[in-house]
Design a protein around this motif. Structure first.
Motif, PDB file in Angstrom:
ATOM      1  N   ASN A   1       0.838  -1.204   0.000  1.00 13.42           N
ATOM      2  CA  ASN A   1       0.000   0.000   0.000  1.00 13.42           C
ATOM      3  C   ASN A   1       0.870   1.250   0.000  1.00 13.42           C
ATOM      4  OD1 ASN A   1      -1.873   2.069   0.583  1.00 13.42           O
ATOM      5  ND2 ASN A   1      -3.206   0.621   1.640  1.00 13.42           N
ATOM      6  N   LEU A   2       0.844   1.992  -1.103  1.00 12.89           N
ATOM      7  CA  LEU A   2       1.695   3.171  -1.260  1.00 12.89           C
ATOM      8  C   LEU A   2       1.185   4.366  -0.465  1.00 12.89           C
ATOM      9  CD1 LEU A   2       2.308   2.933  -5.122  1.00 12.89           C
ATOM     10  CD2 LEU A   2       3.773   2.091  -3.288  1.00 12.89           C
ATOM     11  N   ASN A   3      -0.063   4.300   0.019  1.00 11.56           N
ATOM     12  CA  ASN A   3      -0.661   5.432   0.727  1.00 11.56           C
ATOM     13  C   ASN A   3      -0.354   5.435   2.221  1.00 11.56           C
ATOM     14  OD1 ASN A   3      -1.974   6.358  -1.646  1.00 11.56           O
ATOM     15  ND2 ASN A   3      -3.561   4.806  -1.351  1.00 11.56           N
ATOM     16  N   LEU A   4       0.329   4.401   2.702  1.00 12.00           N
ATOM     17  CA  LEU A   4       0.616   4.298   4.132  1.00 12.00           C
ATOM     18  C   LEU A   4       2.047   4.725   4.440  1.00 12.00           C
ATOM     19  CD1 LEU A   4      -1.023   0.820   4.925  1.00 12.00           C
ATOM     20  CD2 LEU A   4      -1.987   3.080   5.372  1.00 12.00           C
ATOM     21  N   SER A   5       2.207   5.476   5.538  1.00 10.10           N
ATOM     22  CA  SER A   5       3.539   5.880   5.981  1.00 10.10           C
ATOM     23  C   SER A   5       4.172   4.745   6.764  1.00 10.10           C
ATOM     24  CB  SER A   5       3.435   7.122   6.866  1.00 10.10           C
ATOM     25  OG  SER A   5       2.740   6.805   8.079  1.00 10.10           O
ATOM     26  N   ASN A   6       5.449   4.893   7.091  1.00 10.83           N
ATOM     27  CA  ASN A   6       6.126   3.874   7.890  1.00 10.83           C
ATOM     28  C   ASN A   6       5.492   3.752   9.272  1.00 10.83           C
ATOM     29  OD1 ASN A   6       7.952   3.203   5.886  1.00 10.83           O
ATOM     30  ND2 ASN A   6       9.443   4.738   6.530  1.00 10.83           N
ATOM     31  N   GLY A   7       5.025   4.902   9.812  1.00 10.97           N
ATOM     32  CA  GLY A   7       4.346   4.881  11.106  1.00 10.97           C
ATOM     33  C   GLY A   7       3.037   4.112  11.047  1.00 10.97           C
ATOM     34  N   ASP A   8       2.292   4.307   9.952  1.00  7.67           N
ATOM     35  CA  ASP A   8       1.034   3.570   9.754  1.00  7.67           C
ATOM     36  C   ASP A   8       1.295   2.066   9.705  1.00  7.67           C
ATOM     37  OD1 ASP A   8      -0.385   5.939   9.605  1.00  7.67           O
ATOM     38  OD2 ASP A   8      -0.225   6.058   7.416  1.00  7.67           O
ATOM     39  N   LYS A   9       2.312   1.680   8.952  1.00  7.09           N
ATOM     40  CA  LYS A   9       2.633   0.261   8.794  1.00  7.09           C
ATOM     41  C   LYS A   9       3.094  -0.346  10.116  1.00  7.09           C
ATOM     42  CE  LYS A   9       3.808   0.707   3.895  1.00  7.09           C
ATOM     43  NZ  LYS A   9       4.871   0.623   2.871  1.00  7.09           N
ATOM     44  N   HIS A  10       3.865   0.437  10.879  1.00  6.60           N
ATOM     45  CA  HIS A  10       4.331  -0.034  12.185  1.00  6.60           C
ATOM     46  C   HIS A  10       3.146  -0.307  13.112  1.00  6.60           C
ATOM     47  CE1 HIS A  10       6.703   0.846  16.140  1.00  6.60           C
ATOM     48  NE2 HIS A  10       6.509  -0.449  15.959  1.00  6.60           N
ATOM     49  N   TYR A  11       2.185   0.606  13.113  1.00  6.06           N
ATOM     50  CA  TYR A  11       1.008   0.457  13.973  1.00  6.06           C
ATOM     51  C   TYR A  11       0.208  -0.793  13.592  1.00  6.06           C
ATOM     52  CZ  TYR A  11      -3.648   1.267  15.913  1.00  6.06           C
ATOM     53  OH  TYR A  11      -4.840   1.123  16.563  1.00  6.06           O
ATOM     54  N   ILE A  12      -0.046  -0.974  12.307  1.00 11.22           N
ATOM     55  CA  ILE A  12      -0.847  -2.123  11.863  1.00 11.22           C
ATOM     56  C   ILE A  12      -0.146  -3.439  12.181  1.00 11.22           C
ATOM     57  CG2 ILE A  12      -1.785  -3.304   9.832  1.00 11.22           C
ATOM     58  CD1 ILE A  12      -2.331  -0.536   8.633  1.00 11.22           C
ATOM     59  N   ASN A  13       1.155  -3.494  11.926  1.00 18.09           N
ATOM     60  CA  ASN A  13       1.908  -4.724  12.219  1.00 18.09           C
ATOM     61  C   ASN A  13       1.927  -5.017  13.721  1.00 18.09           C
ATOM     62  OD1 ASN A  13       2.688  -5.582   9.605  1.00 18.09           O
ATOM     63  ND2 ASN A  13       4.258  -4.003   9.524  1.00 18.09           N
ATOM     64  N   TYR A  14       1.969  -3.955  14.534  1.00 23.52           N
ATOM     65  CA  TYR A  14       1.945  -4.133  15.989  1.00 23.52           C
ATOM     66  C   TYR A  14       0.610  -4.723  16.429  1.00 23.52           C
ATOM     67  CZ  TYR A  14       3.016  -3.115  20.877  1.00 23.52           C
ATOM     68  OH  TYR A  14       3.282  -3.234  22.218  1.00 23.52           O
ATOM     69  N   ILE A  15      -0.477  -4.213  15.863  1.00 21.86           N
ATOM     70  CA  ILE A  15      -1.815  -4.715  16.200  1.00 21.86           C
ATOM     71  C   ILE A  15      -1.948  -6.182  15.794  1.00 21.86           C
ATOM     72  CG2 ILE A  15      -4.285  -4.514  15.694  1.00 21.86           C
ATOM     73  CD1 ILE A  15      -3.265  -2.288  17.484  1.00 21.86           C
ATOM     74  N   LEU A  16      -1.451  -6.529  14.604  1.00 20.01           N
ATOM     75  CA  LEU A  16      -1.551  -7.905  14.116  1.00 20.01           C
ATOM     76  C   LEU A  16      -0.752  -8.875  14.994  1.00 20.01           C
ATOM     77  CD1 LEU A  16      -1.219  -7.303  10.268  1.00 20.01           C
ATOM     78  CD2 LEU A  16      -3.287  -7.928  11.500  1.00 20.01           C
ATOM     79  N   LYS A  17       0.323  -8.369  15.564  1.00 20.11           N
ATOM     80  CA  LYS A  17       1.178  -9.225  16.379  1.00 20.11           C
ATOM     81  C   LYS A  17       0.565  -9.496  17.752  1.00 20.11           C
ATOM     82  CE  LYS A  17       6.025  -9.695  17.769  1.00 20.11           C
ATOM     83  NZ  LYS A  17       7.350  -9.040  17.796  1.00 20.11           N
ATOM     84  N   ALA A  18      -0.187  -8.508  18.276  1.00 16.13           N
ATOM     85  CA  ALA A  18      -0.784  -8.647  19.612  1.00 16.13           C
ATOM     86  C   ALA A  18      -2.229  -9.114  19.477  1.00 16.13           C
ATOM     87  CB  ALA A  18      -0.721  -7.313  20.347  1.00 16.13           C
TER      88      ALA A  18
END
Length: 462
Positions: free
Chosen positions: A105-122
């Motif tokens: 997804n080109l519309n997401l920043s690195n911060g956005d991606k970090h947040y989503i990956n964190y949620i998926l992990k927990a």
């Protein structure tokens, strides 16, 4: 040396009707247990319960819930554990697919991606997001100005996209047995029955003895025992040789060396497709006639058609025969590829055919719909592991639309790819060479968005 899993099969002689009936009952009830678990625990509200497999089991015992299936406890506990394990794997696959889409997804920043990956992990946070339960913003994200509402909505949307249907079995023909449910004696495997203290002796065609959890498969008044064994991978003594392969329609594989393997693929697909079209057209006509008799109140004629003309025994037998033939051909072609190419590494795109929908006309897609989905990929990975051949998946975007020599965008018509500079080349060979080249492309990784891939390729031409 690396160990891999190989499934060994044991076959039985024809069983008497009582034994086969008892095994069929166990298989059917085993299926019912799994189906209940799938329907009860596959939803988003059960994510946190999946870690409590033993709690579920203890609750079933305490309240006598499992008695409805009339199976020995060891059977339903095995079915419960198996189904929970499958649901966990399904959620892991969903999360993996979401992560892949997030990367693309080109519309997401690195911060956005970090947040989503964190949620998926927990799991607890993922559960709260999917069930619209509010929670405090985590400390590591408090200083970042993120649109949490949008990101949570995106997680839910991607999850819905990849969650799919609840896994459900319609045919109860298989069940698992652990070491407490069977024993070997005098060329027989003795499997625990539903009657306390009694086991069903099944005469086998070999005298091998195994001691692990296995799968019992019923068919044609016989059984197959599927036993997963660990075997040593074979050493690869070939000199370094990295090849690219492209899946084809007329050929199983086109290789970057310029050779083709599985050249009878089209013939196999065509014969079976034409046969199925003919058989299904005939069956549809009979179904219409049967429904017509039912509407007129002539139940006897409708029942005669159902019993004598619309059975599944012959239909399933012919389908199984075709599947066995095509599987044998696939394995033969893969063995030929490995024997002749002598690769140390195989570079390929995803081989599950999901991107064939827009690539071929309707008549071809109808043939591919008969394909044993995932079988080629499964067997190719197995052969690579067995012969110690590395395999790499690459980003397939535009590998069939550019020239492997100059990188220009060209036109593909049938088997011919025409480059405006380098003229004509076989389309599948061109694609296989592009696939090999993509392995060494530092700008395009497996998850690069296809729009970004096109932009990179166009900039190189400039």
């Amino acid at each position: 040396m690396e160990m891999i899993i190989k499934t060994i099969k044991q076959h039985s002689y024809k069983l008497d009707s009582e034994t086969f009936k008892e095994l069929s009952f166990i298989a059917n009830q085993y299926k019912n247990v799994r189906n209940y678990v799938y329907s009860r625990y596959s939803g988003i509200k059960s994510i946190l319960l999946l870690a409590k497999n033993r709690d579920i089991r203890d609750e079933w015992v305490k309240f006598g819930f499992a008695e409805q299936w009339k199976l020995p406890a060891r059977y339903w506990k095995l079915a419960l554990s198996e189904a929970i394990g499958n649901i966990k794997s399904k959620w892991s696959n969903i999360k993996l697919k979401v992560k892949i889409q997030i990367k693309k997804n080109l519309n997401l920043s690195n911060g956005d991606k970090h947040y989503i990956n964190y949620i998926l992990k927990a799991n607890e946070l993922y559960y709260k997001v999917l069930n619209n339960i509010e929670f405090d913003i985590l400390k590591i994200f408090q200083d970042k100005k993120l649109n949490y509402k949008y990101l949570n909505s995106l997680i839910k949307r991607y999850t819905r996209r990849y969650k799919g249907k609840i896994p459900y079995s319609y045919r109860g023909t298989t069940f698992s047995v652990d070491t407490g449910l069977y024993s070997y004696k005098d060329g027989c495997i003795n499997i625990t029955s539903t009657k306390k203290g009694k086991r069903l002796p099944i005469k086998l065609t070999d005298k091998n003895v195994y001691d692990r959890t296995m799968i019992v498969k019923l068919f044609k008044e016989k059984v197959e025992i599927h036993c997963p064994l660990k075997i040593k991978a074979r050493k690869n003594n070939n000199s370094e040789n990295v090849i690219g392969i492209d899946k084809g329609y007329k050929y199983l594989f086109a290789v970057s060396s310029g050779k083709f393997y599985g050249e009878k693929l089209n013939e196999f697909l065509s014969i079976e497709t034409e046969r199925l079209n003919r058989v299904n057209s005939n069956r549809n006509r009979l179904w219409a006639l049967c429904n017509s008799y039912l509407e007129k109140g002539n139940a006897k004629k409708a029942q005669n058609i159902l019993e004598n003309n619309l059975g599944k025994v012959k239909y399933n037998y012919n389908k199984s025969k075709y599947d066995s033939r095509i599987k044998s051909y696939i394995n033969y072609s893969l063995n030929q590829l490995i024997k002749e190419e002598k690769p140390t590494e195989i570079v390929m795109e995803q081989l599950d055919f999901v991107n064939w929908n827009n690539r071929y006309p309707k008549v071809v897609k109808r043939k591919l719909s008969r394909w044993i989905k995932g079988y080629i990929r499964q067997r190719l990975e197995y052969k690579c592991n067995l012969y110690s051949i590395a395999y790499t998946y690459i980003n397939p975007a535009y590998t069939s639309k550019i020239c492997n020599v100059c990188g220009s965008f060209g036109e593909r018509i049938g088997d011919v790819f025409t480059c405006p500079k380098c003229k004509e080349i076989h389309a599948d060979i061109n694609a296989s060479k592009n696939i090999l080249n993509r392995k060494y492309d530092k700008d395009i990784d497996l998850y690069t968005n296809f729009k970004k891939v096109k932009e990179i390729l166009e900039n190189r031409l400039k």
